[in-house]
Design an enzyme around this catalytic site. Sequence first.
Site, mmCIF file in Angstrom:
data_model
loop_
_atom_site.group_PDB
_atom_site.id
_atom_site.type_symbol
_atom_site.label_atom_id
_atom_site.label_comp_id
_atom_site.label_asym_id
_atom_site.label_seq_id
_atom_site.Cartn_x
_atom_site.Cartn_y
_atom_site.Cartn_z
ATOM 1 N N ASP A 96 0.892 -1.313 -0.142
ATOM 2 C CA ASP A 96 0.071 0.129 -0.204
ATOM 3 C C ASP A 96 0.698 1.297 0.069
ATOM 4 O O ASP A 96 1.974 1.181 0.389
ATOM 5 C CB ASP A 96 -0.896 0.089 1.145
ATOM 6 C CG ASP A 96 -0.249 -0.024 2.582
ATOM 7 O OD1 ASP A 96 0.860 -0.813 2.704
ATOM 8 O OD2 ASP A 96 -0.489 0.689 3.601
ATOM 9 N N GLU A 161 -0.054 -1.084 5.630
ATOM 10 C CA GLU A 161 0.803 -0.780 6.560
ATOM 11 C C GLU A 161 0.835 0.666 6.799
ATOM 12 O O GLU A 161 1.423 1.344 7.972
ATOM 13 C CB GLU A 161 2.243 -1.051 5.909
ATOM 14 C CG GLU A 161 3.634 -0.845 6.707
ATOM 15 C CD GLU A 161 4.136 0.519 6.877
ATOM 16 O OE1 GLU A 161 4.776 0.748 7.770
ATOM 17 O OE2 GLU A 161 3.885 1.357 6.123
HETATM 18 ZN ZN LIG Z 1 6.926 2.354 4.027
#
Ligand SMILES: [Zn+2]
Length: 416
Positions: A96, A161
């Site tokens: 992401d 993340e």
């Molecule tokens: Zn990163």
Amino acid sequence: MPSLEQLLAQVGSHREEMVEALSELIRIPAIGPESGGSGELERSRYLRDILDHSKFDDVEMYDALDERVRLRLRPNIIARRRGKADQTVWIVAHMDTVPPGDLSAWSTPPFSPRLVDGKLYGLGAEDNGQAIISGLFAAETLMSTGVELERGLGIALVADEEAGNEKGIRFLLQEGVFKPGDIIFVPDHGTPRGDEVEIAEKHILWLKFTVTGRQVHASRPDLGINAMRVGSELIVFLQEFLQRKYGERDPLFTPDRSTFEPTKRLQTVGNVNTIPGEDVFYFDCRVLPRYDLDAVQSDITAITDIFEQKTGARIRVEPVQLTRSGRPSDPEGEGMRALRWAVQRVLGVEPRPVGIGGGTCANFFRLAGMDAYVWQTIEELAHQPNEYCVIDNLVNDAKVYATVLAALCCGSQFKA
Ligand SMILES: [Zn+2]
């Protein structure tokens, strides 16, 4: 048996393919739903396709349920090549990205990769595309030599993340994908020289404060309670108190102390002649792992209680983010030694262990009792407009990780 020199030459020969693969990655948006994106699904399909044509023994999808995105899933990809021992060396990277922000600040569109002067521009080129592509090519080149693996080799490409990790690395840890004794590398922080290995992170605590007083005309302050004045005094007192009480220093970290910073403040009145009845502000606290976050929070509660009694205002404190940090990774562990050797061998610099203000996927491994090492060579452009990846860094990181994997997975088989 190939020599290490031959392995590194093979990695280097894939330069064009690596640029092409990273360009393709940049073309596929992977922004999380909290930023209005639809997640990593499309990007994961592209990567899954690469992995299906690779030398890994099995490629599995671990989909986390997320009602906020189309098809309600956040994909995580686990690719494994078995070794003789029941232990795996992992490279973990996140798929992401954050949103591009102000588009007018980008000189080329964020999803249109552009190669200029050895730099590939695009959103997520460096964070964390560089790690995905260098990790994949490091593993694939090593497996292509046909060597037998003593330890297993794994690539984990994770979702979510940038916004909490709940649908990404935390989900995978709950699912039992990783085993105690596995060695973990997370290429998601570094320096332009590649001379730092991150082995520790601070606790992260974000707090929202809402002070409620009584709004009145600014000419009659005695009739009201000025929430902004109470809030301002509280900010200064809290910052000084916490900084003093939790004032120990640790040279592993930069800065070498815990930090307690007031950051965001909301506008509550739009005119000059009204005394605000409400004040809303936030603190970003980064606390050395040696301290207990519960103690910090109960100190804050005790202080706000005193301020309430003293001023008549009401003060509400809510955590916006609370991430405890795990025990630092062993600075002399096997993973660290292999990484140090590889960086010296490929880049000619000796990396030193450091701690940072957080947070990467590595922390969740440390919380689960595993050692995780964070290393890559980057210009530190994450979350900036006109983000780019230096192609030399992309290739050199692949060489370093191929060397690390060779050392840890094939041990004696490679002639140094
Ligand atoms: Zn990163």
